[in-house]
Design a protein around this motif. Structure first.
Motif, short mmCIF file in Angstrom:
data_model
loop_
_atom_site.label_atom_id
_atom_site.label_comp_id
_atom_site.label_asym_id
_atom_site.label_seq_id
_atom_site.Cartn_x
_atom_site.Cartn_y
_atom_site.Cartn_z
N PRO A 223 -68.09 15.85 -9.55
CA PRO A 223 -67.16 16.26 -8.32
C PRO A 223 -66.76 14.83 -7.57
O PRO A 223 -67.41 14.11 -7.36
CB PRO A 223 -68.37 17.01 -7.36
CG PRO A 223 -69.55 16.71 -8.07
CD PRO A 223 -69.41 16.24 -9.50
N GLN B 246 -71.65 27.87 -4.43
CA GLN B 246 -70.81 26.88 -3.38
C GLN B 246 -69.36 26.71 -4.03
O GLN B 246 -68.42 26.46 -3.30
CB GLN B 246 -71.63 25.48 -3.47
CG GLN B 246 -72.78 25.84 -2.61
CD GLN B 246 -73.74 24.39 -2.50
OE1 GLN B 246 -73.59 23.35 -3.56
NE2 GLN B 246 -74.76 24.60 -1.70
N ALA B 247 -69.27 26.42 -5.29
CA ALA B 247 -67.99 26.43 -5.92
C ALA B 247 -66.99 27.50 -5.74
O ALA B 247 -65.96 27.40 -5.19
CB ALA B 247 -67.98 26.27 -7.39
N THR C 156 -74.68 11.73 -4.72
CA THR C 156 -75.94 12.74 -4.72
C THR C 156 -76.86 12.39 -3.40
O THR C 156 -77.27 11.32 -3.55
CB THR C 156 -76.51 12.65 -6.16
OG1 THR C 156 -75.51 12.51 -7.10
CG2 THR C 156 -77.40 13.68 -6.38
N ASP D 40 -68.15 19.72 -16.96
CA ASP D 40 -67.73 19.97 -15.60
C ASP D 40 -67.37 18.53 -15.05
O ASP D 40 -68.12 17.58 -15.32
CB ASP D 40 -68.88 20.43 -15.08
CG ASP D 40 -68.85 21.94 -14.57
OD1 ASP D 40 -67.68 22.27 -14.35
OD2 ASP D 40 -69.89 22.68 -14.26
N ALA E 119 -75.07 26.03 -7.29
CA ALA E 119 -73.84 25.27 -7.31
C ALA E 119 -72.77 26.02 -7.58
O ALA E 119 -71.62 26.00 -6.97
CB ALA E 119 -73.90 24.36 -8.47
N ARG E 120 -73.08 27.21 -8.35
CA ARG E 120 -71.68 28.06 -8.84
C ARG E 120 -71.40 28.71 -7.35
O ARG E 120 -70.02 29.06 -7.26
CB ARG E 120 -72.21 29.05 -9.61
CG ARG E 120 -72.13 28.68 -11.09
CD ARG E 120 -72.23 29.45 -12.16
NE ARG E 120 -72.54 28.87 -13.24
CZ ARG E 120 -72.46 29.52 -14.46
NH1 ARG E 120 -72.48 30.84 -14.42
NH2 ARG E 120 -72.94 28.73 -15.49
N ASN F 205 -77.52 18.08 -2.32
CA ASN F 205 -76.75 18.51 -3.55
C ASN F 205 -77.54 18.01 -4.89
O ASN F 205 -76.79 18.38 -5.92
CB ASN F 205 -75.28 18.04 -3.52
CG ASN F 205 -74.98 16.54 -3.33
OD1 ASN F 205 -75.99 15.84 -3.74
ND2 ASN F 205 -74.04 16.15 -3.13
N TRP F 206 -78.46 17.50 -4.71
CA TRP F 206 -79.39 17.50 -6.01
C TRP F 206 -79.78 18.50 -6.60
O TRP F 206 -80.09 19.60 -5.84
CB TRP F 206 -80.38 16.40 -5.52
CG TRP F 206 -81.52 15.97 -6.89
CD1 TRP F 206 -81.07 14.81 -7.75
CD2 TRP F 206 -82.59 16.76 -7.33
NE1 TRP F 206 -82.14 14.76 -8.53
CE2 TRP F 206 -82.92 16.05 -8.48
CE3 TRP F 206 -83.28 17.67 -6.82
CZ2 TRP F 206 -84.21 16.27 -9.27
CZ3 TRP F 206 -84.41 18.40 -7.60
CH2 TRP F 206 -84.80 17.46 -8.59
N ARG F 207 -79.72 18.53 -7.80
CA ARG F 207 -80.14 19.89 -8.64
C ARG F 207 -80.82 19.38 -9.80
O ARG F 207 -80.91 18.35 -10.59
CB ARG F 207 -78.97 20.45 -9.11
CG ARG F 207 -77.84 20.67 -8.25
CD ARG F 207 -77.63 22.24 -7.96
NE ARG F 207 -76.76 22.54 -6.96
CZ ARG F 207 -77.03 22.56 -5.80
NH1 ARG F 207 -78.30 22.68 -5.41
NH2 ARG F 207 -76.21 23.03 -5.02
N GLY G 6 -80.53 26.06 -9.64
CA GLY G 6 -79.91 25.19 -8.82
C GLY G 6 -78.28 25.33 -9.30
O GLY G 6 -77.39 25.10 -8.59
N GLU G 7 -78.21 25.65 -10.66
CA GLU G 7 -76.90 25.69 -11.45
C GLU G 7 -76.14 26.93 -10.64
O GLU G 7 -74.81 26.97 -10.16
CB GLU G 7 -76.98 25.95 -12.59
CG GLU G 7 -75.69 25.96 -13.55
CD GLU G 7 -75.16 24.44 -13.60
OE1 GLU G 7 -74.38 24.13 -14.37
OE2 GLU G 7 -75.72 23.67 -13.07
#
Lengths: 181, 490
Positions: A102, B450-451, A164, A99, B447-448, A168-170, B443-444
């Protein structure tokens, strides 16, 4: 008199040919693969060309024809690759798809000359500005396709990783080695 | 005559699923009174976001003199909470400062330099809170910046507002405090029972709700007795004991246990007419409505083996956790891990130079012996995580799917219903960090999502651009046609 004759004959010719074209479009229509349309809808649609095809539709056609891999679209990332693979029932190796970090485009105010070239090529109208005035990037709309960077004559546009923050932190994936095989 | 109590019948019948019995470790702090004379720190750090939702908008600038309780940042948007000055002093600046968060990332923070006078701003108290309309009550709670003090930090005014839209039949006040170590709610109930009960009555009035149940775990007999005594004059408030079990304080567990109703997956207790608030929130509501005092301090448990004198401290918000620990005799060389909140669901902090915020119920400095860190070993499929899961999920199955990157498969096993309570990680004999997997996967997934939204937006913007160009083309063609027509005419 001659003029009238010429006008009438050309009008008649135009009308006849027009109807013929219309009829041909209707009766000899080539059916497109509806799958291509569906795939195109899933793509980002920014025609950025990072996959090597001239746009999202040609990329979708290549995918359906089996000439391209489901992991072809860098802006789509892993999520799109998975969706495409499930849609086309393909097996993909996601481990290979990194990935992208971003990114977002940024205008350097010091060197921008207000040439307007960047916002003409921006597929999502994410760059705003006016001739001879400094342009700015709307970060929310930017898809980091990099088209603006290519056309900028003063190299004032650059791609920067998105910072970050708490928003948006994961959580990172637990270490596989630590989790046992 | 024997009166058949339907509620009591339910209570006996509804069995709590799963759960674990971690060592309580509450004895070191439970019997010591709350320390109220914590010395004012030299600087206070007040993050703009101490709640769920949108960060607050600053209304002061660097150099401004402020009084204790003055508004520093106003709530913004539907889900937000305002921030007030914890003491009087000068605003030193609004800057990025590390947040009490596992990432240790900075967040916009108002830095306040106390002047030592601790002078209150004029507050609008209300001698008779019950003369206010529910709307006015909600507005007061909103202005006071109160959020759920149990740990979720959801703006409380929003939850009180619900009463007008959904019918709330039962208000449950959560005094479970099932996390080990933590005793701040226990102490609050023992020492300030009357205030809590008044807060509950104010909440009932605000919600226009008939009854309240105050649920206290049966390992806190003193708190139960104190609350029973304070609530006996008020027939609408019932104090009930619930079994000591982790996670008893999980809202859906309490609802099922006390009312016999099951909250649907993905739903909220309001879906079955129940609303939950924490005891500390009830206390904050009483302070706000009765005395016009905003939420500027809280009781926090400072504990762990690496603390010499563990106790509960009432400290101003914005105090650095390191100062709180030092106040209680912290031994940094013995500390292996810092946890904000309880050890089960709390956040591991990389360091303690971070401020006390509204949701901080505890700060623990744990020794290596307490955490017993160990590397994860392979899963032996013993199934203990399955029996421990209070939601009824299969943690081991979800974990293997997530490890293989099959998030959709994990979702079909119920990943979205996971409450990250850590019961599975706690019982796992192989020490697999199961809950870490679930947090990562959630979280993932976010994120998806949001994508996906971004793709939709990109599609829309690209389409808009195409249309715009087409319009421009048509306009140019029309102009050209017009010009040529003019030429023909002339």
């Amino acid at each position: 008199m001659y003029i009238l004759f010429a006008v009438l004959s050309l009008t008649a010719l135009g009308l006849a040919l027009g109807f013929m074209l219309g009829a041909a479009a209707r009766y000899f229509k080539v059916e497109d693969n509806p799958l291509v349309d569906e795939i195109e809808k899933m793509m980002p649609g920014s025609q950025c060309g990072q996959c090597g095809y001239p746009g999202c539709r040609p990329a979708a056609e290549a995918l359906v024809a089996g000439k391209a891999s489901a992991t072809l679209c860098p802006p789509g990332g892993k999520a799109l690759a998975e969706q495409l693979a499930s849609k086309l029932s393909l097996d993909i190796d996601l481990a290979g798809v990194e990935d992208q970090v971003p990114m977002v485009a940024r205008v350097s105010e010091a060197t921008c000359i207000g040439c307007t070239r960047c916002f003409k090529v921006c597929p999502t109208d994410a760059i705003v500005g006016a001739p001879k005035q400094i342009h700015a990037v709307v970060a929310d709309a930017c898809i980091a396709c990099g088209k603006c960077v290519e056309v900028c004559p003063t190299e004032c546009l650059g791609m920067q990783p998105i910072k970050t923050t708490l928003r948006n932190w994961r959580w990172a994936k637990p270490d596989l080695a630590a989790a046992g095989a | 005559m024997v009166v058949l109590d339907i509620n009591a019948l339910w209570r006996r019948r509804s069995k709590i699923r799963g759960g674990v019995h971690p060592e309580p470790r509450k004895e070191s702090t439970a019997d010591k009174p709350i320390v109220t004379d914590f010395p004012l720190p030299e600087r206070l750090y007040l993050p703009l976001q101490q709640h769920l939702g949108q960060p607050a908008e600053p209304v002061v600038r660097a150099g401004d003199k402020v009084l204790k309780g003055q508004l520093l940042a106003a709530s913004r948007g539907a889900v937000s909470a305002s921030v007030h000055a914890s003491t009087s002093g000068t605003v030193a600046g609004i800057e990025e400062y590390p947040a009490p968060h596992p990432s240790g990332l900075p967040t916009p923070t108002i830095v306040l330099e106390p002047d030592g006078e601790d002078r209150w701003i004029e507050g609008a108290g209300e001698a008779d809170p019950f003369s206010l309309t529910p709307e006015e009550l909600c507005a007061r709670v909103d202005q006071a910046g109160i959020v759920g003090l149990g740990g979720a930090a959801f703006p409380s005014a929003m939850k009180l507002n619900l009463g007008w839209r959904t019918r709330i039949n039962t208000l449950i006040i959560n005094g479970g405090e099932c996390e080990p170590y933590l005793t701040c709610d226990d102490r609050l109930m023992r020492e300030r029972a009357a205030e809590i009960v008044e807060g509950v009555r104010i909440m009932l009035h605000g919600l226009q709700c008939p009854t309240a149940l105050i649920a206290i775990e049966d390992n806190k007999p003193e708190a139960y007795a104190a609350m029973l005594d304070a609530a006996k004059k008020h027939g609408r408030i019932e104090v009930v004991q619930v079994p000591s079990l982790y996670p008893m304080g999980w809202e859906k567990n309490l609802v099922t246990h006390l009312t016999g109703k099951e909250v649907p997956a993905g739903g909220r207790p309001t879906d079955v007419g129940v609303l939950l608030h924490n005891v500390a929130t009830a206390y904050a509501v009483q302070r706000a409505v009765r005395y016009g005092r905003p939420l500027i301090s809280r009781v926090v448990t400072v504990s762990g083996e690496a603390v010499e004198a563990p106790r509960n401290v009432e400290a101003p918000l914005g105090t650095l956790l390191s100062e709180l620990l030092a106040f209680c005799g912290h031994k940094p060389e013995r500390t292996a891990r810092y946890v904000m909140g309880g050890p089960m669901m709390g956040d591991h902090l990389p360091h303690v130079q971070v401020p006390l915020v509204k949701r901080t119920s505890g700060i623990l400095a744990l020794t290596p012996e307490e955490i017993q860190a160990a590397d994860a070993r392979p899963c032996i499929r013993c199934g203990r995580c399955v029996s421990a899961c209070p939601v009824g999920l299969l943690p081991l199955e979800m974990m293997t799917r997530i490890r293989a990157g099959q998030l959709d498969a994990a979702v079909s096993f119920g990943l979205r219903d996971c409450i990250s309570c850590s019961s599975c990680s706690y019982v796992c004999p192989s020490r697999i960090p199961l809950v870490h997997y679930f947090k990562y996967a959630s979280g993932e997934l976010m994120a998806r999502q949001q994508a996906q939204q971004k793709t939709e937006q990109t599609n829309r913007l690209a389409e808009e651009k195409r249309r715009r160009l087409e319009r421009a083309k048509q306009a140019a063609a029309a102009r050209k046609a017009q010009a040529s027509a003019k030429e023909d005419a002339s």
